[in-house]
Design a protein around this motif. Structure first.
Motif, PDB file in Angstrom:
ATOM      1  N   PRO A  87     -23.594  52.728  -7.227  1.00  0.00           N
ATOM      2  CA  PRO A  87     -22.851  51.613  -6.618  1.00  0.00           C
ATOM      3  C   PRO A  87     -21.404  52.153  -6.445  1.00  0.00           C
ATOM      4  CG  PRO A  87     -24.179  50.738  -8.313  1.00  0.00           C
ATOM      5  CD  PRO A  87     -24.429  52.161  -8.145  1.00  0.00           C
ATOM      6  N   GLU A  88     -20.805  52.761  -7.192  1.00  0.00           N
ATOM      7  CA  GLU A  88     -19.541  53.227  -7.163  1.00  0.00           C
ATOM      8  C   GLU A  88     -19.135  54.083  -5.896  1.00  0.00           C
ATOM      9  OE1 GLU A  88     -20.710  54.999 -11.049  1.00  0.00           O
ATOM     10  OE2 GLU A  88     -21.168  53.043  -9.832  1.00  0.00           O
ATOM     11  N   ASP A  89     -20.272  55.010  -5.331  1.00  0.00           N
ATOM     12  CA  ASP A  89     -20.183  55.518  -4.013  1.00  0.00           C
ATOM     13  C   ASP A  89     -19.892  54.606  -3.121  1.00  0.00           C
ATOM     14  OD1 ASP A  89     -20.218  57.884  -5.564  1.00  0.00           O
ATOM     15  OD2 ASP A  89     -22.641  57.559  -5.637  1.00  0.00           O
ATOM     16  N   THR A  90     -19.876  53.358  -2.940  1.00  0.00           N
ATOM     17  CA  THR A  90     -19.904  52.523  -1.732  1.00  0.00           C
ATOM     18  C   THR A  90     -18.580  52.553  -1.098  1.00  0.00           C
ATOM     19  OG1 THR A  90     -21.497  50.972  -2.642  1.00  0.00           O
ATOM     20  CG2 THR A  90     -19.984  50.135  -1.025  1.00  0.00           C
ATOM     21  N   ALA A  91     -18.527  52.953  -0.090  1.00  0.00           N
ATOM     22  CA  ALA A  91     -17.213  53.206   0.692  1.00  0.00           C
ATOM     23  C   ALA A  91     -17.428  53.276   2.220  1.00  0.00           C
ATOM     24  CB  ALA A  91     -16.368  54.306   0.001  1.00  0.00           C
ATOM     25  N   VAL A  92     -16.145  53.596   3.055  1.00  0.00           N
ATOM     26  CA  VAL A  92     -16.240  54.014   4.116  1.00  0.00           C
ATOM     27  C   VAL A  92     -15.883  55.510   4.045  1.00  0.00           C
ATOM     28  CG1 VAL A  92     -15.192  54.072   6.554  1.00  0.00           C
ATOM     29  CG2 VAL A  92     -15.429  51.810   5.271  1.00  0.00           C
ATOM     30  N   TYR A  93     -16.705  56.193   4.553  1.00  0.00           N
ATOM     31  CA  TYR A  93     -16.797  57.808   4.663  1.00  0.00           C
ATOM     32  C   TYR A  93     -16.001  58.431   5.860  1.00  0.00           C
ATOM     33  CZ  TYR A  93     -19.149  57.931  -0.010  1.00  0.00           C
ATOM     34  OH  TYR A  93     -19.551  57.981  -1.209  1.00  0.00           O
ATOM     35  N   TYR A  94     -14.929  59.170   5.790  1.00  0.00           N
ATOM     36  CA  TYR A  94     -14.216  59.373   6.910  1.00  0.00           C
ATOM     37  C   TYR A  94     -14.444  61.023   6.920  1.00  0.00           C
ATOM     38  CZ  TYR A  94     -12.002  54.939   7.240  1.00  0.00           C
ATOM     39  OH  TYR A  94     -11.722  53.536   7.138  1.00  0.00           O
ATOM     40  N   CYS A  95     -14.561  61.380   8.336  1.00  0.00           N
ATOM     41  CA  CYS A  95     -14.649  63.292   8.244  1.00  0.00           C
ATOM     42  C   CYS A  95     -13.066  63.454   8.675  1.00  0.00           C
ATOM     43  CB  CYS A  95     -15.505  63.438   9.467  1.00  0.00           C
ATOM     44  SG  CYS A  95     -15.700  64.895   9.832  1.00  0.00           S
ATOM     45  N   ASN A  96     -12.788  64.524   8.363  1.00  0.00           N
ATOM     46  CA  ASN A  96     -11.546  65.294   8.718  1.00  0.00           C
ATOM     47  C   ASN A  96     -11.535  66.551   8.864  1.00  0.00           C
ATOM     48  OD1 ASN A  96      -8.979  66.497   7.320  1.00  0.00           O
ATOM     49  ND2 ASN A  96      -8.139  64.890   8.229  1.00  0.00           N
ATOM     50  N   ALA A  97     -10.833  67.104   9.741  1.00  0.00           N
ATOM     51  CA  ALA A  97     -10.825  68.538  10.040  1.00  0.00           C
ATOM     52  C   ALA A  97      -9.634  69.113  10.614  1.00  0.00           C
ATOM     53  CB  ALA A  97     -12.012  68.888  11.195  1.00  0.00           C
ATOM     54  N   ASP A  98      -9.242  70.188  10.083  1.00  0.00           N
ATOM     55  CA  ASP A  98      -8.316  71.207  10.848  1.00  0.00           C
ATOM     56  C   ASP A  98      -8.654  71.835  11.925  1.00  0.00           C
ATOM     57  OD1 ASP A  98      -6.548  71.549   7.226  1.00  0.00           O
ATOM     58  OD2 ASP A  98      -6.202  69.973   8.969  1.00  0.00           O
ATOM     59  N   VAL A  99      -8.021  71.851  12.840  1.00  0.00           N
ATOM     60  CA  VAL A  99      -8.796  72.489  14.080  1.00  0.00           C
ATOM     61  C   VAL A  99      -7.396  73.337  14.864  1.00  0.00           C
ATOM     62  CG1 VAL A  99      -9.768  71.887  16.430  1.00  0.00           C
ATOM     63  CG2 VAL A  99     -10.343  70.576  14.360  1.00  0.00           C
ATOM     64  N   ARG A 100      -7.988  74.403  15.300  1.00  0.00           N
ATOM     65  CA  ARG A 100      -6.857  75.126  16.151  1.00  0.00           C
ATOM     66  C   ARG A 100      -7.595  74.791  17.645  1.00  0.00           C
ATOM     67  NH1 ARG A 100      -6.339  81.866  16.918  1.00  0.00           N
ATOM     68  NH2 ARG A 100      -4.561  81.581  18.544  1.00  0.00           N
ATOM     69  N   THR A 101      -6.594  74.048  18.358  1.00  0.00           N
ATOM     70  CA  THR A 101      -6.995  73.751  19.756  1.00  0.00           C
ATOM     71  C   THR A 101      -7.183  74.886  20.737  1.00  0.00           C
ATOM     72  OG1 THR A 101      -4.936  73.115  20.081  1.00  0.00           O
ATOM     73  CG2 THR A 101      -6.181  71.397  19.041  1.00  0.00           C
ATOM     74  N   SER A 102      -7.652  74.472  21.565  1.00  0.00           N
ATOM     75  CA  SER A 102      -7.953  75.619  22.674  1.00  0.00           C
ATOM     76  C   SER A 102      -6.918  75.492  23.785  1.00  0.00           C
ATOM     77  CB  SER A 102      -9.290  75.684  23.247  1.00  0.00           C
ATOM     78  OG  SER A 102      -9.549  74.189  23.808  1.00  0.00           O
ATOM     79  N   ASP A 103      -6.226  74.310  23.854  1.00  0.00           N
ATOM     80  CA  ASP A 103      -4.923  74.329  24.769  1.00  0.00           C
ATOM     81  C   ASP A 103      -3.784  74.925  24.234  1.00  0.00           C
ATOM     82  OD1 ASP A 103      -5.019  70.715  24.644  1.00  0.00           O
ATOM     83  OD2 ASP A 103      -4.764  72.188  22.952  1.00  0.00           O
ATOM     84  N   SER A 104      -3.280  74.366  23.037  1.00  0.00           N
ATOM     85  CA  SER A 104      -2.174  74.717  22.555  1.00  0.00           C
ATOM     86  C   SER A 104      -2.258  75.860  21.573  1.00  0.00           C
ATOM     87  CB  SER A 104      -1.452  73.673  21.813  1.00  0.00           C
ATOM     88  OG  SER A 104      -2.234  73.374  20.707  1.00  0.00           O
ATOM     89  N   GLY A 105      -3.311  76.069  21.057  1.00  0.00           N
ATOM     90  CA  GLY A 105      -3.404  77.199  19.992  1.00  0.00           C
ATOM     91  C   GLY A 105      -3.037  76.827  18.609  1.00  0.00           C
ATOM     92  N   SER A 106      -2.433  75.604  18.535  1.00  0.00           N
ATOM     93  CA  SER A 106      -1.798  75.206  17.180  1.00  0.00           C
ATOM     94  C   SER A 106      -2.889  74.627  16.409  1.00  0.00           C
ATOM     95  CB  SER A 106      -0.816  74.254  17.493  1.00  0.00           C
ATOM     96  OG  SER A 106      -1.085  73.073  18.283  1.00  0.00           O
ATOM     97  N   ARG A 107      -2.651  74.463  14.970  1.00  0.00           N
ATOM     98  CA  ARG A 107      -3.484  73.949  13.968  1.00  0.00           C
ATOM     99  C   ARG A 107      -3.197  72.357  13.817  1.00  0.00           C
ATOM    100  NH1 ARG A 107      -4.847  76.781   8.232  1.00  0.00           N
ATOM    101  NH2 ARG A 107      -6.011  74.728   7.241  1.00  0.00           N
ATOM    102  N   ARG A 108      -4.252  71.673  13.876  1.00  0.00           N
ATOM    103  CA  ARG A 108      -3.835  70.198  14.139  1.00  0.00           C
ATOM    104  C   ARG A 108      -5.042  69.455  13.200  1.00  0.00           C
ATOM    105  NH1 ARG A 108      -2.106  68.373  20.136  1.00  0.00           N
ATOM    106  NH2 ARG A 108      -0.310  69.826  20.332  1.00  0.00           N
TER     107      ARG A 108
END
Length: 121
Positions: A87-108
């Motif tokens: 029951p304590e696992d009950t929550a909203v689960y969110y995905c998060n990612a560090d991405v190198r974008t193809s347009d800017s090449g920066s890490r976001r």
């Protein structure tokens, strides 16, 4: 320019299992890592598990031995297999990612909108 979409949440009984998916799409050159967080109205958002593009994983102590994170680089997708749910696992689960974008090449960093997991009898 990058979006993360979670799926697989739902209602399960204690001891049951769920498999969450997080699919990344958009202007992606590469993904450095993907993570799963969870949050309730009463608690701060906490890191549940993470995985790098080469497969290195880490877990919160509260889920070790019960949850498994995995990824598919070809699909830009991460998964969270949740077993022996409590029951304590009950929550909203969110995905998060560090991405190198193809347009800017920066890490976001990007967040998904979340998927509800409810563990209840």
């Amino acid at each position: 320019q990058v979006q993360l979409v979670e799926s697989g949440g739902g209602l399960v009984q204690p001891g049951g299992s769920l498999r969450l998916s997080c699919a990344a799409s958009g202007s992606i050159f590469s993904i450095y890592n993907m993570r799963w967080y969870r949050q309730t109205p009463e608690k701060q958002r906490e890191l549940v598990a993470g995985i790098t593009s080469v497969g290195t994983t880490n877990y919160a102590d509260s889920v070790k031995g019960r949850f498994t994170i995995s990824g598919d680089n070809a699909k830009n997708t991460a998964y969270l297999q949740m077993n022996s749910l409590k029951p304590e696992d009950t929550a909203v689960y969110y995905c998060n990612a560090d991405v190198r974008t193809s347009d800017s090449g920066s890490r976001r960093n990007y967040w998904g909108q979340g998927t509800q997991v409810t563990v209840s009898s």
